[in-house]
Design a protein around this motif. Structure first.
Motif, short mmCIF file in Angstrom:
data_model
loop_
_atom_site.label_atom_id
_atom_site.label_comp_id
_atom_site.label_asym_id
_atom_site.label_seq_id
_atom_site.Cartn_x
_atom_site.Cartn_y
_atom_site.Cartn_z
N ASN A 54 0.87 -1.18 0.00
CA ASN A 54 0.00 0.00 0.00
C ASN A 54 0.91 1.23 0.00
O ASN A 54 1.51 1.57 1.01
CB ASN A 54 -0.90 -0.03 1.24
N GLY A 56 0.24 4.31 -0.10
CA GLY A 56 -0.22 5.38 0.79
C GLY A 56 0.42 5.24 2.16
O GLY A 56 0.82 6.23 2.79
N GLN A 57 0.55 4.00 2.62
CA GLN A 57 1.20 3.75 3.91
C GLN A 57 2.71 4.02 3.82
O GLN A 57 3.31 4.52 4.77
CB GLN A 57 0.94 2.33 4.37
N TYR A 59 4.08 6.24 1.85
CA TYR A 59 4.16 7.70 1.83
C TYR A 59 4.13 8.25 3.25
O TYR A 59 4.95 9.09 3.63
CB TYR A 59 3.01 8.27 1.00
N ARG A 60 3.18 7.77 4.05
CA ARG A 60 3.05 8.27 5.43
C ARG A 60 4.29 7.95 6.27
O ARG A 60 4.73 8.77 7.07
CB ARG A 60 1.78 7.72 6.08
#
Length: 122
Positions: A54, A56-57, A59-60
């Motif tokens: 993922n 998005g994870q 990125y975080r």
């Protein structure tokens, strides 16, 4: 290990990294490029997010590292990012490039950068 990869390019965050005290006080932008090496065949067959990474994870995680504690060296910042990705995601290998467009250098240049490539230890 296959040569499939997920690419995240141009992730820009504001951080307080550098060897000069002014860099750690004032901060500046940092740009991160990532290549995550893993087998993407299961995700391609199943179309399921659980079969891949993922991003998005990812990125975080990178955001948390770059905007978190200060590092004096780009090498240390890149190592922290690669360690976090290898520890938290099912990738075989990661390439991390950290760019510092406002490095305190005389003259004209695009950026100073460090690129490291780390493989999961068996």
């Amino acid at each position: 290990m296959g040569q499939d990869k997920i690419i995240l390019a141009g992730l820009e965050f504001y951080g307080f990294h550098g060897n000069h005290p002014a860099e750690q006080q004032l901060g500046q932008p940092f740009i991160v490029d990532l290549e995550l090496y893993l087998d993407l065949e299961p995700a391609g067959r199943t179309d399921a997010l659980e079969a891949t990474v993922n991003y998005g994870q990812v990125y975080r995680l990178v955001q948390e590292i770059v905007t978190g504690r200060p590092y004096k060296l780009l090498e240390a910042l890149a190592a922290a990012i690669s360690d976090g990705i290898l520890a938290g995601f099912p990738v075989d290998e990661v390439l991390v490039r950290v760019k510092k467009p406002r490095a305190p250098l005389p003259g004209s240049f695009d950026y100073a950068a460090v690129e490291i490539r780390r493989r999961r230890k068996e």
